[in-house]
Design a protein around this motif. Structure first.
Motif, PDB file in Angstrom:
ATOM      1  N   LYS A 185       0.823  -1.210   0.000  1.00  0.00           N
ATOM      2  CA  LYS A 185       0.000   0.000   0.000  1.00  0.00           C
ATOM      3  C   LYS A 185       0.863   1.268   0.000  1.00  0.00           C
ATOM      4  CE  LYS A 185      -4.009  -2.145   2.217  1.00  0.00           C
ATOM      5  NZ  LYS A 185      -4.769  -2.223   0.951  1.00  0.00           N
ATOM      6  N   PRO A 186       1.665   1.451  -1.041  1.00  0.00           N
ATOM      7  CA  PRO A 186       2.545   2.621  -1.088  1.00  0.00           C
ATOM      8  C   PRO A 186       1.769   3.936  -1.120  1.00  0.00           C
ATOM      9  CG  PRO A 186       2.468   1.538  -3.217  1.00  0.00           C
ATOM     10  CD  PRO A 186       1.738   0.646  -2.265  1.00  0.00           C
ATOM     11  N   LYS A 187       2.307   4.942  -0.435  1.00  0.00           N
ATOM     12  CA  LYS A 187       1.707   6.278  -0.437  1.00  0.00           C
ATOM     13  C   LYS A 187       2.817   7.316  -0.375  1.00  0.00           C
ATOM     14  CE  LYS A 187       0.943   5.906   4.567  1.00  0.00           C
ATOM     15  NZ  LYS A 187      -0.059   5.931   5.651  1.00  0.00           N
ATOM     16  N   ASP A 188       2.472   8.572  -0.616  1.00  0.00           N
ATOM     17  CA  ASP A 188       3.463   9.656  -0.676  1.00  0.00           C
ATOM     18  C   ASP A 188       4.614   9.269  -1.611  1.00  0.00           C
ATOM     19  OD1 ASP A 188       1.938  10.997   1.211  1.00  0.00           O
ATOM     20  OD2 ASP A 188       3.074  10.211   2.903  1.00  0.00           O
ATOM     21  N   VAL A 189       4.249   8.702  -2.760  1.00  0.00           N
ATOM     22  CA  VAL A 189       5.251   8.154  -3.679  1.00  0.00           C
ATOM     23  C   VAL A 189       5.905   9.278  -4.476  1.00  0.00           C
ATOM     24  CG1 VAL A 189       5.650   6.575  -5.596  1.00  0.00           C
ATOM     25  CG2 VAL A 189       3.941   6.013  -3.844  1.00  0.00           C
ATOM     26  N   ARG A 190       7.220   9.278  -4.466  1.00  0.00           N
ATOM     27  CA  ARG A 190       8.011  10.193  -5.296  1.00  0.00           C
ATOM     28  C   ARG A 190       9.032   9.380  -6.066  1.00  0.00           C
ATOM     29  NH1 ARG A 190      10.378  14.592  -1.457  1.00  0.00           N
ATOM     30  NH2 ARG A 190      10.413  12.836  -0.016  1.00  0.00           N
ATOM     31  N   VAL A 191       9.122   9.643  -7.359  1.00  0.00           N
ATOM     32  CA  VAL A 191      10.023   8.899  -8.232  1.00  0.00           C
ATOM     33  C   VAL A 191      10.827   9.877  -9.071  1.00  0.00           C
ATOM     34  CG1 VAL A 191      10.149   7.305 -10.178  1.00  0.00           C
ATOM     35  CG2 VAL A 191       8.532   6.871  -8.330  1.00  0.00           C
ATOM     36  N   ASP A 192      12.101   9.611  -9.196  1.00  0.00           N
ATOM     37  CA  ASP A 192      12.970  10.420 -10.062  1.00  0.00           C
ATOM     38  C   ASP A 192      13.712   9.457 -10.987  1.00  0.00           C
ATOM     39  OD1 ASP A 192      14.469  12.342 -11.285  1.00  0.00           O
ATOM     40  OD2 ASP A 192      15.738  12.800  -9.557  1.00  0.00           O
ATOM     41  N   ILE A 193      13.321   9.449 -12.264  1.00  0.00           N
ATOM     42  CA  ILE A 193      13.993   8.607 -13.260  1.00  0.00           C
ATOM     43  C   ILE A 193      14.989   9.478 -13.996  1.00  0.00           C
ATOM     44  CG2 ILE A 193      13.682   7.118 -15.265  1.00  0.00           C
ATOM     45  CD1 ILE A 193      10.877   6.534 -14.339  1.00  0.00           C
ATOM     46  N   GLN A 194      16.257   9.232 -13.774  1.00  0.00           N
ATOM     47  CA  GLN A 194      17.327   9.982 -14.413  1.00  0.00           C
ATOM     48  C   GLN A 194      17.988   9.133 -15.490  1.00  0.00           C
ATOM     49  OE1 GLN A 194      20.032  11.594 -11.447  1.00  0.00           O
ATOM     50  NE2 GLN A 194      18.358  11.957  -9.997  1.00  0.00           N
ATOM     51  N   LYS A 195      18.913   9.728 -16.216  1.00  0.00           N
ATOM     52  CA  LYS A 195      19.538   9.018 -17.328  1.00  0.00           C
ATOM     53  C   LYS A 195      20.364   7.833 -16.852  1.00  0.00           C
ATOM     54  CE  LYS A 195      22.746  11.013 -19.872  1.00  0.00           C
ATOM     55  NZ  LYS A 195      23.391  11.854 -20.898  1.00  0.00           N
ATOM     56  N   GLU A 196      20.974   7.937 -15.666  1.00  0.00           N
ATOM     57  CA  GLU A 196      21.836   6.860 -15.177  1.00  0.00           C
ATOM     58  C   GLU A 196      21.441   6.386 -13.781  1.00  0.00           C
ATOM     59  OE1 GLU A 196      26.152   7.359 -16.402  1.00  0.00           O
ATOM     60  OE2 GLU A 196      25.496   9.454 -16.492  1.00  0.00           O
ATOM     61  N   LYS A 197      20.282   6.812 -13.309  1.00  0.00           N
ATOM     62  CA  LYS A 197      19.912   6.494 -11.935  1.00  0.00           C
ATOM     63  C   LYS A 197      18.403   6.542 -11.762  1.00  0.00           C
ATOM     64  CE  LYS A 197      22.193   8.669  -8.646  1.00  0.00           C
ATOM     65  NZ  LYS A 197      22.617   9.738  -7.687  1.00  0.00           N
ATOM     66  N   ILE A 198      17.888   5.740 -10.840  1.00  0.00           N
ATOM     67  CA  ILE A 198      16.490   5.867 -10.427  1.00  0.00           C
ATOM     68  C   ILE A 198      16.450   6.018  -8.910  1.00  0.00           C
ATOM     69  CG2 ILE A 198      15.488   4.632 -12.382  1.00  0.00           C
ATOM     70  CD1 ILE A 198      15.224   2.182 -10.561  1.00  0.00           C
ATOM     71  N   ILE A 199      15.511   6.844  -8.437  1.00  0.00           N
ATOM     72  CA  ILE A 199      15.312   7.063  -7.004  1.00  0.00           C
ATOM     73  C   ILE A 199      13.826   6.881  -6.707  1.00  0.00           C
ATOM     74  CG2 ILE A 199      15.514   8.680  -5.072  1.00  0.00           C
ATOM     75  CD1 ILE A 199      17.735  10.097  -6.614  1.00  0.00           C
TER      76      ILE A 199
END
Length: 318
Positions: free
Chosen positions: A194-208
């Motif tokens: 049950k994920p919430k407050d989800v933040r995602v950063d897809i970069q060219k060489e990295k994911i957060i």
């Protein structure tokens, strides 16, 4: 009424980065394109379409269904040396837009301009004058010789206008990431209840990834990737028990022997051998199959399939 000619999506194109912020009666969108040319813009009541070429003669195509309706006659664009700026007049003034797009799922090429975001609830002005000042500033910056021209890689990395940095919580734990490789895509399944407050950063060489689980515990995963991504066609989906990533490889047909850049594998990364296969002689790009797999995972997550597994169930022993 004379209708604008229909804008056709080029056979080979990529979306440009769109950075936006909200005002009382206007929405401002800043589209990052180097030396745009052959520009076509179509403002519709519920949609905007942008088509152009960049300085490398690559086709740029952005089509977006908007959160709410526009007053089309009072929308306009300004073309600068490094950007195309869109001023969108809201049909319903004084109604905030929590997101730019209609769907809750945000494409990876859309980001919020938090540097220009503010609570305007009690403001009297409609934001138009401030927008014009903002555009003049952009024009002034774009017109100056401030050093060597950045490549399109600079925009992929969001160096001109960066998305807000995702800070690692003081107390957090990584979620289990299970992945498999395809010809043009890499698929990652992240196990979070049950994920919430989800933040995602897809970069060219990295994911957060940063979020909370059903126990209000912070989850934080940061991975330096084995190879580079094509950001415009990478995205995530959030489900009840998982967060799924579909990552488009910058160099298709190149196999990834591992997910992470370093040879040492973190204990929370595992290979999904059930979905792994030798795709060297396949013709399809695997996107449809990945999406079918993601839909299947969503279907499973939505059903009552027994007691909720503990996170220990997902960790394999080395």
């Amino acid at each position: 009424m004379n209708k604008a000619p229909k804008i056709i999506r080029p056979e080979e194109s990529q979306p440009a980065r769109m950075i936006w912020f909200d005002r009382k009666k206007y929405v401002t969108v800043n589209v990052c394109v180097q030396k745009p040319k052959n520009i076509q813009v179509d403002f519709q009541k519920e949609k905007i379409i942008l088509r152009c070429k960049n300085d490398e003669d690559d086709w740029i195509y952005n089509e977006l269904k908007l959160y709410d309706n526009l007053m089309v006659a009072d929308c306009r664009e300004k073309v600068n040396d490094r950007t195309i700026n869109l001023l969108l007049r809201k049909l319903k003034g004084d109604v905030p837009w929590p997101r730019l797009q209609k769907d809750e799922t945000k494409p990876s090429w859309i980001a919020t301009d938090f540097d220009n975001w503010r609570d305007w609830e009690h403001e009297e002005e409609d934001g138009k004058e401030e927008y014009d000042n903002y555009m003049d500033t952009i024009n002034e910056i774009a017109g100056k010789n401030i050093g060597p021209k950045p490549t399109m890689d600079d925009f992929s990395d969001n160096k001109m206008i960066r998305a807000p940095k995702i800070a690692r919580p003081e107390e957090s734990q990584p979620a289990k990431m299970v992945w498999f490789d395809r010809k043009k895509y890499v698929h990652i399944n992240v196990w979070v209840q049950k994920p919430k407050d989800v933040r995602v950063d897809i970069q060219k060489e990295k994911i957060i990834l940063c979020c909370k689980n059903d126990q209000d515990e912070w989850i934080y995963n940061e991975v330096n990737l084995y190879a580079k991504l094509l950001l415009g066609d990478s995205r995530e989906r959030v489900y009840d028990r998982t967060i799924n990533f579909l990552l488009r490889k910058l160099k298709p047909d190149v196999a990834w022997p591992r997910l992470q850049k370093d040879e040492a594998r973190p204990s929370w990364i595992a290979t999904d051998f059930d979905n792994w296969r030798d795709w060297a002689n396949e013709e399809e790009d695997g996107k449809e199959e990945c999406e079918s797999y993601m839909d299947m995972m969503a279907d499973i997550a939505g059903k009552n399939t027994g007691p909720k597994p503990s996170m220990d169930d997902f960790f394999d022993s080395d």
